[in-house]
Design a protein around this motif. Sequence first.
Motif, PDB file in Angstrom:
ATOM      1  N   GLN A 125      27.378   1.956 -21.747  1.00  0.00           N
ATOM      2  CA  GLN A 125      26.273   1.061 -21.422  1.00  0.00           C
ATOM      3  C   GLN A 125      26.807  -0.362 -21.258  1.00  0.00           C
ATOM      4  OE1 GLN A 125      23.290   0.748 -24.474  1.00  0.00           O
ATOM      5  NE2 GLN A 125      21.688   1.407 -23.073  1.00  0.00           N
TER       6      GLN A 125
ATOM      7  N   ALA B 110      22.415   6.150 -26.351  1.00  0.00           N
ATOM      8  CA  ALA B 110      23.604   5.727 -25.612  1.00  0.00           C
ATOM      9  C   ALA B 110      24.818   6.066 -26.473  1.00  0.00           C
ATOM     10  CB  ALA B 110      23.550   4.233 -25.332  1.00  0.00           C
ATOM     11  N   LYS B 119      25.614   5.075 -30.096  1.00  0.00           N
ATOM     12  CA  LYS B 119      25.511   3.626 -30.221  1.00  0.00           C
ATOM     13  C   LYS B 119      24.376   3.296 -31.183  1.00  0.00           C
ATOM     14  CE  LYS B 119      26.127  -0.194 -27.029  1.00  0.00           C
ATOM     15  NZ  LYS B 119      26.157  -0.587 -25.629  1.00  0.00           N
ATOM     16  N   HIS B 122      20.266   2.619 -30.458  1.00  0.00           N
ATOM     17  CA  HIS B 122      19.990   2.918 -29.052  1.00  0.00           C
ATOM     18  C   HIS B 122      19.300   4.258 -28.852  1.00  0.00           C
ATOM     19  CE1 HIS B 122      22.282  -0.614 -28.141  1.00  0.00           C
ATOM     20  NE2 HIS B 122      21.942  -0.484 -26.889  1.00  0.00           N
ATOM     21  N   LEU B 123      18.788   4.826 -29.938  1.00  0.00           N
ATOM     22  CA  LEU B 123      18.041   6.076 -29.790  1.00  0.00           C
ATOM     23  C   LEU B 123      16.715   5.747 -29.093  1.00  0.00           C
ATOM     24  CD1 LEU B 123      18.107   9.126 -30.734  1.00  0.00           C
ATOM     25  CD2 LEU B 123      16.536   8.404 -32.510  1.00  0.00           C
TER      26      LEU B 123
END
Lengths: 362, 266
Positions: A125, B110, B119, B122-123
């Motif tokens: 990302q 992510a 990450k 980032h859920l």
Amino acid sequence: MSEKNNVVKKLEVYALATDPIHIGTGGYNIGRVDNTIVRDPITNIPKIPGSSLAGTWRYYVVLETLKDIKDKQPDWQDIKNENGDTIGEKLENYDWKNLPSSDIKLSSWKRFVGNQIMRIKCAGQDDTPDKNSDSEENTGHCGHCIVCKGFGFSKRDISWQGMLFFSDLNILFFPVFTYRGTKWITTSSRLKEIGIEEEAPSENKIRTKQGDEGHLNLGWLYLEVESRHTFCNEIKICNKQENISFTLTPEDVIIVPENLFSHIVNSNLEVRTSVSIDPITGAAKEGALFTSEAIPRGTIFYGEIRIFDKKGFEGLEEKLKPLPKDKELEDALKDSKHFYETLGIGGMTTRGFGRLKIELIP
Amino acid sequence: MCWYKLVFKQKQPIHIGKFEWGVVSETEIFIPGWTMWGALVNAYMIKNKAKDKNEIQEIQKDFETITNFFPSFDGETILEPKYKDGKFYLGDYSAEEFRYKYVKADFKTAVEPISRKAKDEHLYEFEYIIPEFYWIGLIKIENEEIKNFFEGKKPEIFIGGDTKYGYGLLKLEDSKEAKNEDLENWNLSNDGKPNNKTLKNFLEFETNIKFEGELKLIPELDFRQNTPVLTDARYFVNVGSTVDSSINISSYKIYKGKFIRNANSP
């Protein structure tokens, strides 16, 4: 099956699980397993989502590119000093100016001019979507390399959807234990997707190559064998050069009714139980037992990738020029797919999960 | 220069971005005209390369006179939007029932590429409509090339969010000239003006409009950069609402699923 017109190129993706595959649902669980895997909501059959495939492949293309060009990339300053109104133009004009002639053999997609400023951060990302695509101190997606142009990027000044579209990878052949050894089950609709016409068996019956077994167990289900199936060719999942990667013989394949496929798959998933060990006592830690389910080793998946030729969009925005050719993107995917055989996909890849062998067929 | 009825078959789950509640990306349960417009322009431009920005703007204009698209089980009759007992309905389903039956959600996160671990923070939960429907709407076509686009090899379009990851594929099943009763059924006159019935397209709100239903603030965003730019935002009477017959319809025309007052045309 594959198709190519002047704008969309379809690549068929076949994948063989060489490890159990665990694409988790983020700890969301109902029932007997702690760590459940992603399923199709309609059929309840486990799958590998397109987003997981796209995310890992993006990373693998970056790895494959950087290993060959990392020490050959020019300084940002050199690019900035080059002639041209936009960074894209400067990159085209610079065009690997100082690349030693011995490196001319670099494949065309690795020499894509945008790759001169590719970074490891072009995978994953974007850290800095609030920065412009020509920002010097930018540490996120560069917005110029083959990965950003192919897989998409989003910056403060411009967003680009990308040119690669991934479908989910769905189970095509699923291995189950029978008293005659391991067999791979499939259904007539799944075979149709790969161009094999085969009649579905009647309700609660199955079809095998021999057709005379009487009854056969698929895991714990004991089903009547109705008749022979008719396809006699081996299913060779191979690349263009006839370099066969994996093969199923007709004897390996059993056709089951559509409504039983989900039950058989879900009854024969791998469920692995793990526990933490207390390092002091060497005994299992209290309350630390958990179970994870996974698609078993030997499963064969099928999906497709579409490459859109978006040359028509270059006129939209100067900053999008140049776009890679569809052949360059196809080669980038082909040359980087070997990482699935080592680094894999999904969760617990450091613990024996996740490896796939992928074949891409135009 | 006539109206066409487009019938798309849904081939993949679709996510039509509606609202984000924390980590939940909710999906709309019908396809607004502006979303369909974007998908059609995109599909057309992939097939027909534009020379310059002017031509791109022309193409964008060619698809502007378009209605919202509603789901259908049989490819013939849509689930009509309406309000009943103060609740929004599609056919016989209240919005809640429709969501319960036909909207599912995936949990995703992510991944950090280098460590390959999830990450932090980032859920997210991503809603989508399952592929059980046809989607039907009308478009006015005044350009022969656009007509050929629909009548030639049936186009596939990608609509809504996450179209690169197995979402959003619709395939044109049927396109034919809309009959008078089709226009009647969509509460449209031939020149794209509303008639005074239950709305199937949004209606720009004016203080003198009496209606039974709901008011919505609709922003139109340009997604060509990371932070979408607001290009337009107005109050509209929602689809499914019933409008009082005193409204002066001659001053409205349809634009990307919204009846807009001519004076405010973009």
